[in-house]
Enzyme design. Sequence first.
Site, PDB file in Angstrom:
ATOM      1  N   ASN A  43       0.852  -1.190   0.000  1.00  0.00           N
ATOM      2  CA  ASN A  43       0.000   0.000   0.000  1.00  0.00           C
ATOM      3  C   ASN A  43       0.895   1.249   0.000  1.00  0.00           C
ATOM      4  OD1 ASN A  43      -1.395   2.268   1.160  1.00  0.00           O
ATOM      5  ND2 ASN A  43      -3.056   0.904   1.731  1.00  0.00           N
ATOM      6  N   HIS A  67       0.919   6.276   1.801  1.00  0.00           N
ATOM      7  CA  HIS A  67       1.625   7.246   2.639  1.00  0.00           C
ATOM      8  C   HIS A  67       2.815   7.912   1.964  1.00  0.00           C
ATOM      9  CE1 HIS A  67      -1.364   6.702   5.480  1.00  0.00           C
ATOM     10  NE2 HIS A  67      -1.178   5.402   5.522  1.00  0.00           N
ATOM     11  N   HIS A  96      -5.670   3.518  -1.633  1.00  0.00           N
ATOM     12  CA  HIS A  96      -6.974   3.906  -1.110  1.00  0.00           C
ATOM     13  C   HIS A  96      -7.277   5.333  -1.564  1.00  0.00           C
ATOM     14  CE1 HIS A  96      -9.571   4.375   2.835  1.00  0.00           C
ATOM     15  NE2 HIS A  96     -10.247   4.668   1.746  1.00  0.00           N
ATOM     16  N   ARG A 133      -9.357   8.092  -0.908  1.00  0.00           N
ATOM     17  CA  ARG A 133     -10.315   8.527   0.116  1.00  0.00           C
ATOM     18  C   ARG A 133     -11.207   9.618  -0.444  1.00  0.00           C
ATOM     19  NH1 ARG A 133      -8.723   6.710   5.597  1.00  0.00           N
ATOM     20  NH2 ARG A 133     -10.532   7.895   6.256  1.00  0.00           N
ATOM     21  N   ARG A 177      -7.098  12.862   0.821  1.00  0.00           N
ATOM     22  CA  ARG A 177      -6.021  13.374   1.696  1.00  0.00           C
ATOM     23  C   ARG A 177      -4.659  12.808   1.311  1.00  0.00           C
ATOM     24  NH1 ARG A 177      -7.483  10.373   7.338  1.00  0.00           N
ATOM     25  NH2 ARG A 177      -9.482  11.348   6.955  1.00  0.00           N
ATOM     26  N   GLU A 198      -8.816   0.466  -3.081  1.00  0.00           N
ATOM     27  CA  GLU A 198      -9.578   0.535  -1.832  1.00  0.00           C
ATOM     28  C   GLU A 198     -10.480   1.743  -1.875  1.00  0.00           C
ATOM     29  OE1 GLU A 198      -7.734   0.925   1.957  1.00  0.00           O
ATOM     30  OE2 GLU A 198      -6.319  -0.634   1.398  1.00  0.00           O
ATOM     31  N   THR A 213      -8.148   3.851   8.619  1.00  0.00           N
ATOM     32  CA  THR A 213      -9.370   3.046   8.609  1.00  0.00           C
ATOM     33  C   THR A 213      -9.457   2.293   9.930  1.00  0.00           C
ATOM     34  OG1 THR A 213      -8.987   2.834   6.253  1.00  0.00           O
ATOM     35  CG2 THR A 213     -10.709   1.461   7.183  1.00  0.00           C
ATOM     36  N   GLU A 264     -11.054  -9.213   3.553  1.00  0.00           N
ATOM     37  CA  GLU A 264      -9.763  -8.822   4.116  1.00  0.00           C
ATOM     38  C   GLU A 264     -10.000  -8.581   5.595  1.00  0.00           C
ATOM     39  OE1 GLU A 264      -7.170  -6.221   1.980  1.00  0.00           O
ATOM     40  OE2 GLU A 264      -6.348  -5.371   3.815  1.00  0.00           O
ATOM     41  N   HIS A 319      -3.543  -4.214   7.810  1.00  0.00           N
ATOM     42  CA  HIS A 319      -3.611  -3.032   8.674  1.00  0.00           C
ATOM     43  C   HIS A 319      -2.699  -3.180   9.884  1.00  0.00           C
ATOM     44  CE1 HIS A 319      -4.961   0.691  10.406  1.00  0.00           C
ATOM     45  NE2 HIS A 319      -5.559   0.940   9.262  1.00  0.00           N
TER      46      HIS A 319
END
Length: 252
Positions: free
Chosen positions: A9, A12, A45, A47, A51, A75, A106, A156, A198
Amino acid sequence: MTRLRLGVNIDHVATVRNARGEGYPDPVRAAEMALAAGADGITAHLREDRRHISDADIDQLAVICRRRGRPLNFECAVTPEMEAIALAHRPHAACLVPERREEVTTEGGLDVVRGHNAIAPVVARLAQAGIRVSAFIDADEAQVRAAKAVGAQVVELHTGAYCEAVREKRPQAGGLLTKLKAAAATARELGLEVHAGHGIDYETVKPIAAIPQLVELNIGHFLIGEAIFIGLGPAIQRMRALMDEARAQAAA
Ligand code: PXP
């Protein structure tokens, strides 16, 4: 035991980019590097508040994943806007997640039990378009059964609570791992493919990777943080090695 896939992922990298409003660091470059380092796929993801990952990032990630023949796991929240974006791109997979604007990340799984009527038609339309639909849920038997009932092909399991308990050395960690194992077993019995993600780091990856029903882990924040110190490629390779070690030890 089957080989466990690693989805990286890259959200970030975009968080850091957006903190300065600059064009760098580029999450698409991170995705290319992750795939070159042995990631089996890329997770991103989008969002609702954009963000971190942007619409343009998703456009480019879809292109590079398709070019390299690697899966993009898109996602998103269960909203008409996100459904339209998923249908426009037709990624390999869509992972449906809950979203609250005030949350930092999340924080829990999608409540598929209460959301059945809203979620089922979205799953049907995405599946009709050839997208594998995954529901990001807590390790809870009722949620697993509800995910099956809405037509998801994949669940998941949210590993955040377990990983946090391990990091904080809380006694609940053992019980939370037991819940993950039970949920994975139920999901598999129902014919669902089982993923997890996660909060996973080098310490928590091995007990999770040893759960035999799992076929994919999605890991982001820790890898991007570790990349600051040792580089993205080496961080991914170390995580990959720990996953393989856990599987080999569990099979022995
Ligand atoms: N899987 C899902 C469904 C997620 O929402 C996230 C976080 O965006 C992850 C995996 C990766 O979690 P982390 O960044 O904590 O490794």
